[in-house]
Design a protein around this motif. Sequence first.
Motif, PDB file in Angstrom:
ATOM      1  N   ALA A 180      -4.049   6.259 -12.910  1.00 45.03           N
ATOM      2  CA  ALA A 180      -4.241   4.809 -12.951  1.00 45.03           C
ATOM      3  C   ALA A 180      -5.663   4.433 -13.356  1.00 45.03           C
ATOM      4  N   ARG A 181      -6.635   5.331 -13.163  1.00 46.72           N
ATOM      5  CA  ARG A 181      -8.017   5.004 -13.511  1.00 46.72           C
ATOM      6  C   ARG A 181      -8.371   5.464 -14.917  1.00 46.72           C
ATOM      7  N   GLY A 190      -3.061  15.854  -7.852  1.00 47.13           N
ATOM      8  CA  GLY A 190      -3.096  14.410  -7.913  1.00 47.13           C
ATOM      9  C   GLY A 190      -2.606  13.783  -6.621  1.00 47.13           C
ATOM     10  N   ILE A 191      -2.848  12.485  -6.472  1.00 48.93           N
ATOM     11  CA  ILE A 191      -2.394  11.750  -5.291  1.00 48.93           C
ATOM     12  C   ILE A 191      -1.732  10.457  -5.729  1.00 48.93           C
ATOM     13  N   THR A 192      -1.002   9.834  -4.815  1.00 45.47           N
ATOM     14  CA  THR A 192      -0.335   8.575  -5.095  1.00 45.47           C
ATOM     15  C   THR A 192      -0.802   7.531  -4.085  1.00 45.47           C
ATOM     16  N   TYR A 193      -1.171   6.353  -4.572  1.00 45.46           N
ATOM     17  CA  TYR A 193      -1.545   5.235  -3.704  1.00 45.46           C
ATOM     18  C   TYR A 193      -0.902   3.981  -4.255  1.00 45.46           C
ATOM     19  N   PRO A 197      -0.156   6.871  -9.574  1.00 43.87           N
ATOM     20  CA  PRO A 197      -0.722   8.231  -9.528  1.00 43.87           C
ATOM     21  C   PRO A 197      -2.202   8.233  -9.885  1.00 43.87           C
ATOM     22  N   TRP A 198      -2.931   9.160  -9.285  1.00 44.83           N
ATOM     23  CA  TRP A 198      -4.366   9.287  -9.528  1.00 44.83           C
ATOM     24  C   TRP A 198      -4.737  10.760  -9.575  1.00 44.83           C
ATOM     25  N   HIS A 199      -5.693  11.118 -10.432  1.00 48.41           N
ATOM     26  CA  HIS A 199      -6.361  12.405 -10.274  1.00 48.41           C
ATOM     27  C   HIS A 199      -7.149  12.353  -8.966  1.00 48.41           C
ATOM     28  N   SER A 200      -7.209  13.459  -8.259  1.00 49.17           N
ATOM     29  CA  SER A 200      -8.000  13.488  -7.026  1.00 49.17           C
ATOM     30  C   SER A 200      -9.465  13.159  -7.311  1.00 49.17           C
ATOM     31  N   GLU A 201      -9.971  13.635  -8.462  1.00 51.76           N
ATOM     32  CA  GLU A 201     -11.373  13.389  -8.791  1.00 51.76           C
ATOM     33  C   GLU A 201     -11.633  11.959  -9.255  1.00 51.76           C
ATOM     34  N   CYS A 202     -10.576  11.201  -9.535  1.00 54.36           N
ATOM     35  CA  CYS A 202     -10.744   9.794  -9.923  1.00 54.36           C
ATOM     36  C   CYS A 202     -10.601   8.849  -8.725  1.00 54.36           C
ATOM     37  N   PHE A 203      -9.987   9.330  -7.663  1.00 54.60           N
ATOM     38  CA  PHE A 203      -9.761   8.487  -6.486  1.00 54.60           C
ATOM     39  C   PHE A 203     -10.957   8.653  -5.550  1.00 54.60           C
ATOM     40  N   VAL A 204     -12.040   7.924  -5.865  1.00 53.38           N
ATOM     41  CA  VAL A 204     -13.306   8.086  -5.143  1.00 53.38           C
ATOM     42  C   VAL A 204     -13.858   6.725  -4.741  1.00 53.38           C
ATOM     43  N   CYS A 205     -14.824   6.757  -3.838  1.00 46.44           N
ATOM     44  CA  CYS A 205     -15.505   5.537  -3.400  1.00 46.44           C
ATOM     45  C   CYS A 205     -16.241   4.920  -4.583  1.00 46.44           C
ATOM     46  N   ASN A 206     -16.111   3.614  -4.741  1.00 43.54           N
ATOM     47  CA  ASN A 206     -16.726   2.933  -5.876  1.00 43.54           C
ATOM     48  C   ASN A 206     -18.244   2.963  -5.807  1.00 43.54           C
ATOM     49  N   THR A 207     -18.797   3.124  -4.605  1.00 48.15           N
ATOM     50  CA  THR A 207     -20.253   3.098  -4.454  1.00 48.15           C
ATOM     51  C   THR A 207     -20.863   4.500  -4.460  1.00 48.15           C
ATOM     52  N   CYS A 208     -20.430   5.355  -3.551  1.00 45.72           N
ATOM     53  CA  CYS A 208     -21.070   6.668  -3.414  1.00 45.72           C
ATOM     54  C   CYS A 208     -20.316   7.790  -4.129  1.00 45.72           C
ATOM     55  N   LYS A 209     -19.142   7.475  -4.680  1.00 46.31           N
ATOM     56  CA  LYS A 209     -18.325   8.424  -5.447  1.00 46.31           C
ATOM     57  C   LYS A 209     -17.765   9.567  -4.593  1.00 46.31           C
TER      58      LYS A 209
END
Length: 297
Positions: A180-181, A190-193, A197-209
């Motif tokens: 999705a990102r 990958g994960i689902t939210y 679907p998202w790559h695990s490395e793309c599903f991160v905190c917007n501020t601290c990553k």
Amino acid sequence: MTFHRHSGPRSYLSSTMTERFDCFYCRENLQGKKYAKKDEKPVCVRCFDKLCANTCAECRKPIGADAKELTHKNRHWHEGCFRCAKCYKPLANEPFAAKDDGKIMCGKCGDRDGSPRCQGCYKVITPGAKNVEYKHKVWHEECFICFECKQPIRSQSFLTKGDEMYCTGCHEKKFAKHCARCKEAITSGGITYQDQPWHSECFVCNTCKKPLAGARFTAHEDQFYCVNCYKADVAKKCSGCQNPITGFGRGTNVVNYEDKTWHEYCFNCKKCSLSMAHKRFVINGNDIYCPDCAKKL
């Protein structure tokens, strides 16, 4: 395949005319006559044909002393009977194949008869030809192609969908979920939210990553934040306790009034500490009062 050739029995003339030289079976004098040897014993031509000759595997007739004999794995043929079982080509001086059922075939017919057939073109895969085997089926290397782009897969990785084979690139384009990102294909993990679907490395905190998979987080305006970054950078501050309103920990309900927000458990009368949630209240400056306490101000 190899065989032994016998051009009939070797013929001899007796070396000494004065010595007696007889057939092992009939005792006929062999001086000056043609004879054959059987187990190193001299045998006249008549006895050899009658008692010693091998039987031809093809015509089932004796192979006489004067005949040319071919032998392969304890089987015997007249030279003229040693032919391909399919096309009848003479094989006395040609390559041949012996099948399990005893049939003798020329190389060409043997390939057609016993070699596997390609699942792509259905032609015979000849011995030594490059091929690909998968699930007990076999293809010419050039016939083992991607169902989508039609290019040979050869020794590259491939994926299947039903009975169809796909190269990695085509399988990703056609069947893989896309993040999705970053919009790239998710090939593993990958994960689902919220059904995306998202790559695990793309599903991160917007501020601290920091990766958020398996951690507590919250979403705000289509962005994701870990607990600490949400508290520090995004969450509103409670007008009562001045702490961030995160929705984590004790209680999740809030009270909003004009441009101010309170934890529900902080929305209490300043004087008597009675909870004003879902009740009439009076605001005096930044403080909340119940109607009774407000009258005493």
